[in-house]
Write a protein that holds these residues in place. Structure first.
Motif, PDB file in Angstrom:
ATOM      1  N   SER A 187       0.831  -1.213   0.000  1.00  0.00           N
ATOM      2  CA  SER A 187       0.000   0.000   0.000  1.00  0.00           C
ATOM      3  C   SER A 187       0.866   1.264   0.000  1.00  0.00           C
ATOM      4  CB  SER A 187      -0.953   0.016   1.196  1.00  0.00           C
ATOM      5  OG  SER A 187      -0.229  -0.030   2.412  1.00  0.00           O
ATOM      6  N   THR A 188       1.992   1.216   0.692  1.00  0.00           N
ATOM      7  CA  THR A 188       2.902   2.365   0.727  1.00  0.00           C
ATOM      8  C   THR A 188       3.573   2.557  -0.620  1.00  0.00           C
ATOM      9  OG1 THR A 188       3.279   2.040   3.089  1.00  0.00           O
ATOM     10  CG2 THR A 188       4.908   3.374   1.903  1.00  0.00           C
ATOM     11  N   VAL A 189       4.046   1.466  -1.225  1.00  0.00           N
ATOM     12  CA  VAL A 189       4.658   1.543  -2.559  1.00  0.00           C
ATOM     13  C   VAL A 189       3.643   2.134  -3.535  1.00  0.00           C
ATOM     14  CG1 VAL A 189       5.604   0.218  -4.495  1.00  0.00           C
ATOM     15  CG2 VAL A 189       6.251  -0.371  -2.155  1.00  0.00           C
ATOM     16  N   ASN A 190       2.423   1.653  -3.476  1.00  0.00           N
ATOM     17  CA  ASN A 190       1.372   2.142  -4.371  1.00  0.00           C
ATOM     18  C   ASN A 190       1.129   3.635  -4.169  1.00  0.00           C
ATOM     19  OD1 ASN A 190      -0.710   1.873  -6.327  1.00  0.00           O
ATOM     20  ND2 ASN A 190      -2.209   1.831  -4.676  1.00  0.00           N
ATOM     21  N   ARG A 191       1.025   4.064  -2.923  1.00  0.00           N
ATOM     22  CA  ARG A 191       0.779   5.492  -2.645  1.00  0.00           C
ATOM     23  C   ARG A 191       1.946   6.361  -3.121  1.00  0.00           C
ATOM     24  NH1 ARG A 191      -1.197   3.502   2.233  1.00  0.00           N
ATOM     25  NH2 ARG A 191       0.681   4.194   3.306  1.00  0.00           N
TER      26      ARG A 191
END
Length: 71
Positions: free
Chosen positions: A32-36
């Motif tokens: 989720s952090t990579v995506n954001r």
């Protein structure tokens, strides 16, 4: 105009033909952090997350990226 960190990371990801899941798994940064970060939703991503993502994209140990940036 200078390329943003998001655009740089997205270009690096594309050049290496990696998925977000592959980057997450290799970097230890939550998916989720990579995506954001790569979608531009995170205005100021942490240096540690960005360095871990760069290391994962290039298959370089995280410590190498940290040491070279400090040197």
């Amino acid at each position: 105009m200078q390329e943003s960190i998001v655009e740089t990371l997205k270009n690096m990801k594309s050049e290496q033909n990696l998925t977000l899941q592959q980057i997450s798994s290799a970097s230890g940064v939550p998916l989720s952090t990579v995506n954001r970060i790569l979608s531009g939703q995170t205005e100021n991503p942490s240096f540690r997350d960005v360095a871990a993502i760069v290391a994962a994209i290039f298959g370089t140990p995280f410590d190498t990226v940290i040491c070279e940036s400090e040197g």
